[in-house]
Design a protein around this motif. Sequence first.
Motif, mmCIF file in Angstrom:
data_model
loop_
_atom_site.group_PDB
_atom_site.id
_atom_site.type_symbol
_atom_site.label_atom_id
_atom_site.label_comp_id
_atom_site.label_asym_id
_atom_site.label_seq_id
_atom_site.Cartn_x
_atom_site.Cartn_y
_atom_site.Cartn_z
ATOM 1 N N LYS A 23 -92.724 -65.780 58.363
ATOM 2 C CA LYS A 23 -92.342 -66.235 59.700
ATOM 3 C C LYS A 23 -93.555 -66.223 60.632
ATOM 4 N N ASP A 24 -94.369 -65.183 60.494
ATOM 5 C CA ASP A 24 -95.561 -65.037 61.326
ATOM 6 C C ASP A 24 -96.574 -66.145 61.045
ATOM 7 N N ASN A 27 -95.427 -69.386 62.383
ATOM 8 C CA ASN A 27 -95.619 -69.398 63.837
ATOM 9 C C ASN A 27 -97.059 -69.757 64.195
ATOM 10 N N ASP A 56 -95.484 -69.097 74.823
ATOM 11 C CA ASP A 56 -94.198 -68.646 74.275
ATOM 12 C C ASP A 56 -94.324 -68.280 72.793
ATOM 13 N N LEU A 57 -95.071 -69.092 72.054
ATOM 14 C CA LEU A 57 -95.267 -68.822 70.626
ATOM 15 C C LEU A 57 -96.080 -67.553 70.407
ATOM 16 N N HIS A 59 -95.954 -64.956 72.316
ATOM 17 C CA HIS A 59 -94.983 -63.873 72.524
ATOM 18 C C HIS A 59 -94.104 -63.690 71.285
ATOM 19 N N THR A 60 -93.752 -64.812 70.652
ATOM 20 C CA THR A 60 -92.985 -64.749 69.401
ATOM 21 C C THR A 60 -93.769 -63.985 68.341
ATOM 22 N N GLU A 63 -93.642 -60.306 68.907
ATOM 23 C CA GLU A 63 -92.353 -59.738 68.487
ATOM 24 C C GLU A 63 -92.318 -59.530 66.973
ATOM 25 N N ILE A 64 -92.860 -60.489 66.223
ATOM 26 C CA ILE A 64 -92.888 -60.370 64.758
ATOM 27 C C ILE A 64 -93.779 -59.199 64.341
#
Length: 215
Positions: A23-24, A27, A56-57, A59-60, A63-64
């Motif tokens: 996922k990272d 991203n 925003d990405l 920040h995503t 979080e990951i």
Amino acid sequence: MSLNSIFQYFIPKDKKFFPLFEKDSANLISLGEKLVEALNTEDLTRRKELFKDIEDLEHTGDEITHQIHLELSKNFITPFDREDIHRLASALDDIADYIHGSASRIDLYQVTEITPPIKELASLILQACQDLNKAIHELRDLKNVRIIADSCVRINSIENQADYVFDKAVSELFMYEKDAVKLIKYKEILSALEDATDMCEDAANVLESILVKNA
């Protein structure tokens, strides 16, 4: 079969770390794509929107990274060395930070003219992120170690290309740019972009370390 391979056979299939790393890395591709699009559009409003998407990405990605570190604190058994999990998560986070930092500098410095070297470095960052993503997807079973190794080699080559682009661009700045403020702005942007490729190489080095330890 090595002792480590036998040990890995009895470890339950990981359902936490691999999905998070995949996922990272996906991203990061999104970040790279947004950066390339932003630097190749002449529409300043659209560029501003893309810079917000990059924020925003990023920040995503944070979080990951937090989730990976949380899982690391909760799980005694990990699919590979705990230190390497931490190092890989940190390296991927650094890539996102530098991509975001590059976009932020362009925005904050109100740089509207995007030079060819800046566009080229952004393209190299995207290529490196794509190779990282490809390699990370092969970590689940380590059957296709050649794909990981080849991706790491390409990332190292990309970083060398980025060094050349950066050095040449900075040399030309000092040679031809007479506006000191403009020179500093462009040098800072180029430096952040080149640093992002360095972080990609750091991530590739971690992947190579994982290969050696799990061969």
